[in-house]
Design an enzyme around this catalytic site. Structure first.
Site, PDB file in Angstrom:
ATOM      1  N   GLU A 149      44.728  43.735  18.057  1.00 52.16           N
ATOM      2  CA  GLU A 149      45.814  43.440  17.121  1.00 52.16           C
ATOM      3  C   GLU A 149      45.246  42.103  16.335  1.00 52.16           C
ATOM      4  OE1 GLU A 149      49.198  46.496  18.516  1.00 52.16           O
ATOM      5  OE2 GLU A 149      49.336  44.594  18.608  1.00 52.16           O
ATOM      6  N   HIS A 205      52.988  49.883  14.009  1.00 51.20           N
ATOM      7  CA  HIS A 205      53.571  50.161  15.206  1.00 51.20           C
ATOM      8  C   HIS A 205      54.425  51.478  14.881  1.00 51.20           C
ATOM      9  CE1 HIS A 205      52.323  46.274  16.549  1.00 51.20           C
ATOM     10  NE2 HIS A 205      52.458  46.635  17.624  1.00 51.20           N
TER      11      HIS A 205
END
Length: 215
Positions: free
Chosen positions: A134, A167
């Site tokens: 990420e 997410h």
């Protein structure tokens, strides 16, 4: 530089989608195990690919050409960044509850905890390798790309919102706030390792504390 950027993005997409594809090819009684263990493998390999690419074909922009702080400062700011990320996470959570009427708790985090309880090895994926993937994608590539186009604020907004949307659990403010902290750490130290360390430490603390509380 362009090729390494594309490769990093493609690597991330593969790491996210390949496990589900593999799971669809096996009998239903083996599907969960295949998805979990292939996710672990994909995240480990993906992290290694990104680290090697970063060393051999570094991405060039006005942020990366600036000298990094010392290794000691990287570690120090990584540790400080963990507390900053947790602080903004708590603050954003309170604002979401009071203003946006969003219930506390992250479905994404709870789902990961459930997996870890059944497959303990998955802890290394969430605590170590997911932060590497990420940070390279959302800070090194996306934030770095927009840094020269929109400036630091615009780049932070874009990369942090994308970080929040990926997410997919409704806590846009919470994840965006954390994204801003990681962007700050990257700009402050000119070293992606700083935000990676802070992200790793934060995830590890959150997962372990959640596991202890649920026992």
């Amino acid at each position: 530089m362009k090729n390494s950027t594309i490769t990093i993005l493609v690597t991330y997409v593969i790491a996210q989608t390949l496990p589900a594809l593999l799971g669809s090819l096996v009998p239903s009684n083996a599907k969960t195990s295949v998805i979990i263990y292939s996710t672990i493998a994909c995240f480990i390999l993906g992290s290694l690919v990104m680290i090697l690419l970063n060393k051999k074909f570094p991405i060039k922009n006005s942020l990366t050409i600036q000298p990094s702080v010392s290794k000691g400062q990287v570690l120090s700011w990584g540790f400080i960044g963990m507390f900053l990320a947790i602080f903004v996470q708590i603050t954003a959570n309170l604002i979401e509850q009071a203003v946006l009427k969003i219930p506390p708790g992250s479905a994404n985090t709870q789902y990961i905890i459930e997996i870890i309880n059944k497959y303990p090895l998955f802890l290394i994926t969430g605590a170590i390798f997911a932060p590497i993937l990420e940070e390279f994608v959302f800070r090194k590539v996306i934030f770095g790309f927009f840094y020269d186009l929109t400036g630091v604020v615009g780049a932070a907004v874009i990369s942090s919102l994308l970080f929040a949307f990926i997410h997919m659990d409704g806590h846009i403010l919470l994840y965006s706030a954390m994204g801003f902290v990681f962007c700050f750490l990257y700009v402050k130290t000119k070293n992606i390792a700083t935000s990676i360390i802070a992200h790793m430490l934060m995830n590890t603390l959150v997962f372990i504390s959640q596991m202890v509380l649920l026992k």
